[in-house]
Design a protein around this motif. Structure first.
Motif, PDB file in Angstrom:
ATOM      1  N   TYR A 195      58.228  66.613  19.954  1.00  0.00           N
ATOM      2  CA  TYR A 195      58.498  65.251  20.253  1.00  0.00           C
ATOM      3  C   TYR A 195      59.963  65.304  20.377  1.00  0.00           C
ATOM      4  CZ  TYR A 195      58.640  60.283  19.894  1.00  0.00           C
ATOM      5  OH  TYR A 195      58.668  58.917  20.132  1.00  0.00           O
ATOM      6  N   ARG A 196      60.712  65.840  19.725  1.00  0.00           N
ATOM      7  CA  ARG A 196      62.052  66.100  19.964  1.00  0.00           C
ATOM      8  C   ARG A 196      62.564  66.497  21.395  1.00  0.00           C
ATOM      9  NH1 ARG A 196      65.390  65.346  14.950  1.00  0.00           N
ATOM     10  NH2 ARG A 196      67.061  66.384  15.763  1.00  0.00           N
ATOM     11  N   GLU A 197      61.694  67.389  21.540  1.00  0.00           N
ATOM     12  CA  GLU A 197      61.893  67.973  22.972  1.00  0.00           C
ATOM     13  C   GLU A 197      61.662  67.194  24.165  1.00  0.00           C
ATOM     14  OE1 GLU A 197      60.201  71.904  25.773  1.00  0.00           O
ATOM     15  OE2 GLU A 197      59.585  71.617  23.584  1.00  0.00           O
ATOM     16  N   TYR A 198      60.500  66.445  23.859  1.00  0.00           N
ATOM     17  CA  TYR A 198      60.127  65.355  24.982  1.00  0.00           C
ATOM     18  C   TYR A 198      61.143  64.286  24.889  1.00  0.00           C
ATOM     19  CZ  TYR A 198      57.657  61.126  26.213  1.00  0.00           C
ATOM     20  OH  TYR A 198      57.498  59.883  26.907  1.00  0.00           O
ATOM     21  N   LEU A 199      62.180  63.972  24.072  1.00  0.00           N
ATOM     22  CA  LEU A 199      63.125  62.807  24.044  1.00  0.00           C
ATOM     23  C   LEU A 199      64.040  63.617  24.449  1.00  0.00           C
ATOM     24  CD1 LEU A 199      62.134  61.261  20.653  1.00  0.00           C
ATOM     25  CD2 LEU A 199      61.582  60.449  23.085  1.00  0.00           C
TER      26      LEU A 199
END
Length: 670
Positions: free
Chosen positions: A371-375
């Motif tokens: 999720y952090r990579e997506y953000l």
């Protein structure tokens, strides 16, 4: 003619592209818009009309465009990233880029109902430049064809002369017009009285401020004041007290008594009516007041709902009009199999995506780092695995393809050392491979969604064969998957050769790759041949299989959608879920499974090929040394067979199943 066009545009740069109307604004009370007068419509690009039209134009121009090409007898669309169209789109003419072109095109459409692109064609009849023509200066030329009139060309009035164009040189965008089959209907014509009232309201307000800055006064003279004194008093009032800068100044007059007069009820209603005129103009254009900063304070949810409606009902149809005209007239000049499609500006896709992430995190499908990579946020050291409470435990065992915890001891110390070194290299390769796999399946998902949007609901398409119109050709996808796998598989083959060379020489030291090749009797040239043969074999078998698996799963969803009568939105959501689901779709876990399995396959098969070529008679199966080993692999631990024979598990060498971490050993290790 092209030189005339360029001189025309160059000259227009020194002045406004089109003049704002000023001739009647303050000197008369006639409304600006005259039906069919495009000049008057362009001159009305001000006040609330400017606010609405420019807001729409900006939102249209910012949408990204994608180019696709149909392949095969039953069209399947693949995105095209390199094409002369993109060279043209980046710089449509020496003075404008695509954003400029789309913005001015939409402005002309919303002001006049028409927009014209002059397409400059080279000797091969391919477009090399595009110029948007000033709509108010363009006239459609008609000719008689039997009993019906048809368009024969277009004429641009430029200065004292005219420039004529053929119908093949002009791309004409227009709004539907029930009154005229050749010219589009301007939204301004649909609200001609509202525009006129708005113009008069601004004239009234301006004249009040220009004349007095305050409502009128009545001056009463005493009986003893003669004509000369009245004349001097009038000049004093005009000089000392009239005008914006003197508003509110204390008035002292000898023999003259001023009496202030307020606005009449009619005047008050007239000024207050400007608010309703604004709302009427914005409503006809489909622009919420919040988009131009004029709405009452609203919360985020209301603002998002208004933006959703604006993008779906106002912007999306305008994009479709431009998109379809480009597909009809421009792209066939290169290839009739090409089409363009704008990215949807409707925020529902973004909302659905965020809901998906919320579901994945809550159900322990995706990890925090994903999720952090997506953000676009840096990953956390603790966030590589989905976080689940300790109370979440499996109720029963899983199938053989899932690894179960089994305590395991290496055949000997040497084997254990090899396994740990082998896994370290394999993990490094697979992590790099995962990133490319994600990109591969993300691109495939976009193609599938675009195809669904394009063909779903087309009655001419047999719904039983819908998959053939939606999923790109499997052979092409296998080739594309092999291309993105190439560098990772080469690294896996080099690693396999390194471990084989260590086995053959009995030395575990850092050597160059050339030394490894020399130890097994290969050269760089023969290695290149080996790489090409291995990749071709992998593409024909595993590249096809991986894409066939996804195609079959997608086929089931399409069949269900037809059987249950889904709408296109519901079907698209199911496809997104398919590409994201943990157990059947392409999630990071699935990408990891593919990467781990295929890198393991390439490394082990490379080792085995070397052992066969160098004369080994036997091979030994060695299971994984980590804390998870499945029952099937445990049963093969230490099994010895001939180097060309099949293990009892039915394979020549690991992997036995997805995520398998077993390795091949040369010789007998029992």
């Amino acid at each position: 003619m092209l030189n005339n066009i360029k001189r025309f545009f160059s000259r227009r740069q020194k002045e406004a592209f089109f003049q704002f109307g000023t001739s009647n604004v303050y000197t008369g009370l006639n409304p600006k818009i005259q039906s069919g007068n495009f000049q008057s419509m362009v001159e009305s690009y001000e006040t609330w009309i400017y606010a609405a039209v420019s807001c729409i134009a900006r939102n249209v121009a910012r949408c990204n465009l994608h180019l696709y090409q149909a392949t095969g007898q039953q069209p399947k669309y693949q995105e095209v990233e390199n094409h002369p169209f993109w060279d043209l789109w980046r710089e449509v003419n020496p003075e404008m880029n695509a954003f400029d072109l789309l913005e001015i095109t939409q402005i002309f459409l919303d002001l006049t109902g028409n927009a014209y692109w002059y397409m400059v064609l080279n000797k091969l009849n391919k477009p090399v430049e595009i110029y948007p023509l000033p709509t108010q200066r363009v006239k459609i030329l008609l000719s008689e064809s039997g009993s019906k009139q048809r368009i024969s060309g277009y004429r641009l009035t430029a200065g004292s002369g005219n420039i004529d164009f053929t119908i093949d040189e002009i791309l004409h965008f227009k709004y539907p017009n029930p009154l005229n089959e050749f010219y589009g209907l301007s939204p301004l014509q649909a609200m001609i009285y509202a525009v006129g009232e708005n113009d008069l309201a601004h004239q009234f307000g301006y004249n009040v401020l220009r004349n007095q800055a305050v409502p009128g006064n009545i001056f009463t003279a005493e009986e003893w004041v003669d004509t000369e004194m009245l004349k001097l008093a009038k000049e004093e009032i005009k000089t000392e007290y009239e005008g914006v800068k003197r508003a509110g100044k204390t008035m002292i007059l000898k023999g003259i008594k001023p009496t202030k007069v307020g606005l009449s009820p009619m005047e008050i209603n007239f000024l207050e009516g400007r608010k309703f005129l604004m709302e009427e103009i914005l409503a006809i254009y489909g622009v919420p007041k919040t988009k131009i900063g004029m709405g009452d304070l609203v919360n985020r949810a209301v603002a998002d709902a208004l933006d959703y409606t604006f993008q779906k009902e106002t912007i999306l149809p305008r994009l479709k009009r431009i998109e379809n005209k480009i597909n009809e007239k421009l792209l066939p000049l290169w290839d009739k199999s090409l089409i363009v499609e704008f990215e949807s500006p409707v925020p529902e896709d973004r909302e659905f995506e965020l809901k998906q992430w919320e579901m994945w995190l809550k159900n322990y499908v995706r990890s925090i780092n994903e999720y952090r990579e997506y953000l676009g946020i840096k990953s956390a050291s603790w966030g590589n695995k989905p976080l689940a409470p300790f109370s979440i435990m499996p109720l029963s065992g899983t199938s053989g393809s899932q690894e179960q915890p089994v305590k395991r001891i290496a055949l000997n110390k040497q084997v254990g050392q090899k396994w740990y070194a082998w896994v370290k290299i394999e993990e490094n390769i697979e992590q790099n491979y995962i990133r490319d796999l994600k990109s591969f399946f993300e691109a495939q998902k976009k193609i599938v969604l675009a195809n669904v949007k394009r063909v779903y609901g087309d009655k001419s398409i047999n719904k039983k064969n819908l998959i053939e119109f939606v999923f790109p050709p499997v052979n092409n996808e296998a080739k594309r998957l092999t291309e993105i796998s190439y560098k990772h598989f080469v690294n896996a083959m080099r690693a396999g050769i390194h471990f084989a060379a260590e086995t053959i020489t009995g030395k575990s030291v850092n050597k160059s790759f050339e030394d490894d090749l020399d130890a097994i009797g290969m050269t760089l040239d023969s290695f290149d041949v080996f790489v090409e043969e291995t990749l071709k074999r992998w593409q024909d078998l595993y590249g096809i299989t991986i894409n066939d698996t996804m195609k079959n799963e997608l086929r089931d969803i399409l069949a269900q959608s037809v059987q249950e009568g889904w709408g296109v939105t519901q079907l698209q959501e199911a496809i997104i879920d398919l590409y994201s689901r943990y157990d059947t779709g392409i999630t990071p876990e699935r990408a990891l499974r593919i990467a781990r399995t295929e890198v393991s396959r390439i490394m082990n098969e490379t080792e085995l090929d070397v052992y066969v070529d160098t004369g080994y008679e036997y091979k030994t199966w060695s299971t994984a040394l980590d804390e998870f080993t499945c029952e099937e692999c445990s049963a093969l631990e230490g099994e010895v067979v001939g180097v060309n024979e099949t293990f009892s598990g039915g394979v020549q060498c690991p992997p036995l199943h997805p995520n398998c971490r077993c390795v091949i050993l040369a010789g007998k290790w029992r």
